[in-house]
Scaffold this active site. Structure first.
Site, PDB file in Angstrom:
ATOM      1  N   VAL A  22      13.396   5.253  -5.691  1.00 28.96           N
ATOM      2  CA  VAL A  22      14.468   6.213  -5.464  1.00 28.96           C
ATOM      3  C   VAL A  22      15.041   6.700  -6.798  1.00 28.96           C
ATOM      4  O   VAL A  22      15.398   7.872  -6.947  1.00 28.96           O
ATOM      5  CB  VAL A  22      15.570   5.589  -4.590  1.00 28.96           C
ATOM      6  CG1 VAL A  22      16.766   6.528  -4.447  1.00 28.96           C
ATOM      7  CG2 VAL A  22      15.009   5.233  -3.212  1.00 28.96           C
ATOM      8  N   GLU A  23      15.116   5.797  -7.775  1.00 23.77           N
ATOM      9  CA  GLU A  23      15.679   6.162  -9.072  1.00 23.77           C
ATOM     10  C   GLU A  23      14.804   7.173  -9.818  1.00 23.77           C
ATOM     11  O   GLU A  23      15.311   8.152 -10.363  1.00 23.77           O
ATOM     12  CB  GLU A  23      15.852   4.907  -9.947  1.00 23.77           C
ATOM     13  CG  GLU A  23      17.007   4.016  -9.542  1.00 23.77           C
ATOM     14  CD  GLU A  23      18.349   4.596  -9.955  1.00 23.77           C
ATOM     15  OE1 GLU A  23      18.382   5.490 -10.824  1.00 23.77           O
ATOM     16  OE2 GLU A  23      19.375   4.167  -9.394  1.00 23.77           O
ATOM     17  N   SER A  24      13.503   6.929  -9.883  1.00 26.22           N
ATOM     18  CA  SER A  24      12.649   7.723 -10.777  1.00 26.22           C
ATOM     19  C   SER A  24      11.336   8.172 -10.175  1.00 26.22           C
ATOM     20  O   SER A  24      10.567   8.866 -10.856  1.00 26.22           O
ATOM     21  CB  SER A  24      12.336   6.897 -12.028  1.00 26.22           C
ATOM     22  OG  SER A  24      11.504   5.780 -11.684  1.00 26.22           O
ATOM     23  N   GLN A  31      16.621   4.558 -14.789  1.00 24.38           N
ATOM     24  CA  GLN A  31      17.691   5.536 -14.934  1.00 24.38           C
ATOM     25  C   GLN A  31      18.974   4.981 -15.561  1.00 24.38           C
ATOM     26  O   GLN A  31      20.058   5.048 -14.980  1.00 24.38           O
ATOM     27  CB  GLN A  31      17.990   6.189 -13.592  1.00 24.38           C
ATOM     28  CG  GLN A  31      16.883   7.111 -13.091  1.00 24.38           C
ATOM     29  CD  GLN A  31      16.745   8.362 -13.928  1.00 24.38           C
ATOM     30  OE1 GLN A  31      17.533   9.278 -13.824  1.00 24.38           O
ATOM     31  NE2 GLN A  31      15.722   8.387 -14.793  1.00 24.38           N
ATOM     32  N   TYR A  84      22.489   7.309  -1.411  1.00 21.66           N
ATOM     33  CA  TYR A  84      21.666   6.414  -2.228  1.00 21.66           C
ATOM     34  C   TYR A  84      21.314   5.104  -1.531  1.00 21.66           C
ATOM     35  O   TYR A  84      20.138   4.732  -1.431  1.00 21.66           O
ATOM     36  CB  TYR A  84      22.427   6.148  -3.526  1.00 21.66           C
ATOM     37  CG  TYR A  84      21.746   5.287  -4.552  1.00 21.66           C
ATOM     38  CD1 TYR A  84      20.793   5.816  -5.406  1.00 21.66           C
ATOM     39  CD2 TYR A  84      22.088   3.944  -4.704  1.00 21.66           C
ATOM     40  CE1 TYR A  84      20.191   5.032  -6.391  1.00 21.66           C
ATOM     41  CE2 TYR A  84      21.505   3.159  -5.669  1.00 21.66           C
ATOM     42  CZ  TYR A  84      20.556   3.709  -6.517  1.00 21.66           C
ATOM     43  OH  TYR A  84      19.965   2.923  -7.466  1.00 21.66           O
TER      44      TYR A  84
END
Length: 574
Positions: free
Chosen positions: A247-249, A266, A351
């Site tokens: 999800v972050e990158s 991140q 998120y």
């Protein structure tokens, strides 16, 4: 099979309670999200605070510049971090205020342009260069002039799109059976969390318009997941939380967000330094593999400890900062993610359920309709320690690779050379470490930033090499003392005016390597990793043949070279 009456009642009761819980959450949010009028009103209320925040940040920035001009680089770095933190920890959503967002982005750019590397130390005595396979090693000499930042190629972080994601009515359609299925699937996850229909809504999103994003992430995760799970386990973080990286990158080491967060995990600049990630004009360890992964695990563990082992709150704080979560808890009166939901930024609301949905899909992809997804092979590389600045061009030539591939293996490097005046553990293609080390030993440390390596054909002598490269015999002999061309196939040459022409013993003779290759055409959306996986080939080896990294998206129709044995391999591409 039709469920029995007690079972059906239990299902309806469970779903109703969860639905009411969600309704209560949504009930505290204006219908249809915050309207433009509501946002403007909040901005107007926050205007005096914004002025004060900018003033404090600017004061810290000016103090940093004064320290930098006085040669106090460590103090300057702390001041620059404080300037950024004044904004990020203010409790105001930066993007809700155009004035604050504009100032923030300009501030980050100004800090980047001010940053310079530390003066390099003198060469350490008894430095020994080392080589290791998939391991770590460590060493240093005289630096030329200091230089500042250069532009790098970055990719947008998926978090930027996530922050704007609005689920459709179809995606928000969740049944009682869906919720019960989530409760069952939750048992396979190795940390505790609360089921909420929003999690299923994100699963619905990934099963529809977000399918390609999920498929790509499940494939790319193979490059890093083995390493990430090992590090998270060592640091005492549930290994399922490694999916936060997707999800972050989307598993892209060069991903960067609007807030200057960078890397697989991140990190913003200040938090990165807080957890030991060096950022100089030469390297940015936020983009590294092992270092950034360990820093991420340490950060998550510290956040979980802050919230008494609540990983939902830890992940939320990882996204928005502990200060914002603390304020949400204070307003809600309880330390529970779904309770503080109305009091946190929209990006963080998206998120946490997004990560939980990703984890559930990743634990059992076929159950959710993701069949035949083959994760890419773990990254294979050797590690060789270099004692001073070494050009990536030299590394590529010494390992029969490309500069692009070496960049991909060393994403923390900010330029095409390792840091001057210090030891650096450079990653080279798997199986090439000893070859690179043997060639490296032939080049004086002070020449490794400019020297080149050329291939020598069988039967070629120094005079042939001199004629085709424009390098004098005297230079070739001086730089390759003791090298026997009967057994060696590479020579070291100076970088100046080298003519890199090919040597052929007979006009029109074909190169042997070309005869052992076959070619295919890439389709839209293809990567080297995808093509290699479909043919049971090593993605890193195919990437080296084509001079690109395994995950780079190819142009439709682009020619891709493969080992000849791939021609007979059955293709499983759809």
């Amino acid at each position: 099979m039709k469920p029995s009456c007690p079972t059906l009642i239990a299902r309806v009761t469970l779903f109703a309670s969860l639905a009411l819980s969600t309704a209560a959450v949504y009930g505290q949010i204006p219908a249809g999200g915050s309207s433009a009028r509501d946002i403007q009103t909040e901005v107007e209320k926050a205007a005096p605070r914004v002025v004060q925040i900018i003033k404090r940040a600017e004061d810290s920035f000016r103090k940093g510049k004064l320290n930098l001009e006085a040669g106090k680089r460590s103090e300057a770095r702390d001041d620059f971090d404080q300037a950024v933190d004044e904004i990020l920890t203010s409790g105001i959503d930066v993007r809700a205020s155009q004035e604050l967002q504009t100032y923030y982005l300009e501030l980050v750019e100004r800090i980047y342009r001010e940053e310079v590397p530390l003066t390099a130390p003198s060469r350490a005595p008894n430095v020994i260069e080392l080589v290791a396979q998939n391991g770590q090693t460590n060493a240093a000499p005289n630096p030329p002039q200091q230089i500042g930042f250069v532009d790098q190629k970055f990719e947008p972080s998926p978090l930027d799109e996530l922050s704007k994601l609005v689920l459709t009515p179809q995606e928000q359609n969740v049944s009682a059976d869906d919720v019960l299925a989530l409760e069952q699937a939750k048992q396979n996850v190795n940390f505790a969390f609360t089921i909420n229909p929003l999690i299923q809504q994100y699963i619905n999103y990934y099963q529809g318009r977000g399918r390609s994003t999920m498929e790509s992430g499940l494939r790319r995760s193979g490059q890093f997941m083995k390493m990430a799970r090992q590090i998270f386990k060592e640091e005492g973080v549930p290994i399922d939380i490694t999916w936060l990286g997707q999800v972050e990158s989307a598993w892209k080491p060069k991903a960067v967000s609007w807030a200057a967060a960078s890397g697989l995990w991140q990190f913003i600049p200040g938090t990165g330094r807080q957890f030991g990630l060096r950022q100089t004009a030469w390297i940015d360890e936020r983009n590294s593999y092992e270092q950034a992964t360990r820093a991420s695990a340490k950060y998550l563990k510290s956040l979980a400890a802050r919230y008494n082992g609540n990983w939902e709150l830890a992940m939320a704080a990882y996204n928005t900062g502990a200060g914002n979560i603390d304020r949400g808890i204070s307003r809600a009166g309880t330390a529970n993610f779904w309770s503080i939901y109305p009091y946190i930024a929209q990006e963080t609301r998206n998120y946490v359920p997004n990560i939980l949905a990703t984890i559930l899909i990743a634990k059992n992809p076929e159950k959710y309709g993701f069949k035949g997804i083959r994760p890419e092979s773990p990254m294979a590389y050797d590690v060789v320690q270099v004692a001073n600045a070494t050009s990536l061009q030299l590394v590529a030539e010494a390992t029969d690779s490309s500069v692009d591939h070496i960049r991909g293996l060393n994403p923390e490097l900010r330029r095409d050379v390792t840091p001057r005046g210090e030891a650096y553990n450079v990653r080279v293609p798997g199986g090439k470490g000893k070859q690179f080390y043997a060639l490296l030993k032939r080049i004086p440390a002070e020449r490794r930033e400019s020297a080149r390596i050329i291939s020598v054909a069988p039967g070629e002598d120094l005079q042939n090499v001199a004629n085709r490269t424009g390098v004098s015999m005297a230079q070739l002999q001086a730089m390759n003392s003791g090298v026997d061309l009967k057994s060696a196939n590479k020579l070291v040459v100076p970088n100046s005016n080298v003519r890199l022409t090919l040597y052929r013993r007979k006009p029109g003779a074909t190169d042997t390597p070309a005869a052992t290759l076959t070619k295919v055409r890439a389709r839209k959306g293809d990567t080297i990793a995808r093509i290699a996986a479909a043919r049971n080939l090593d993605a890193n080896e195919v990437a080296r043949l084509n001079g690109v990294t395994p995950e780079v998206e190819l142009r439709a129709g682009q020619e891709v070279r493969l080992p000849a044995t791939a021609a007979a391999a059955p293709s499983r591409r759809r």
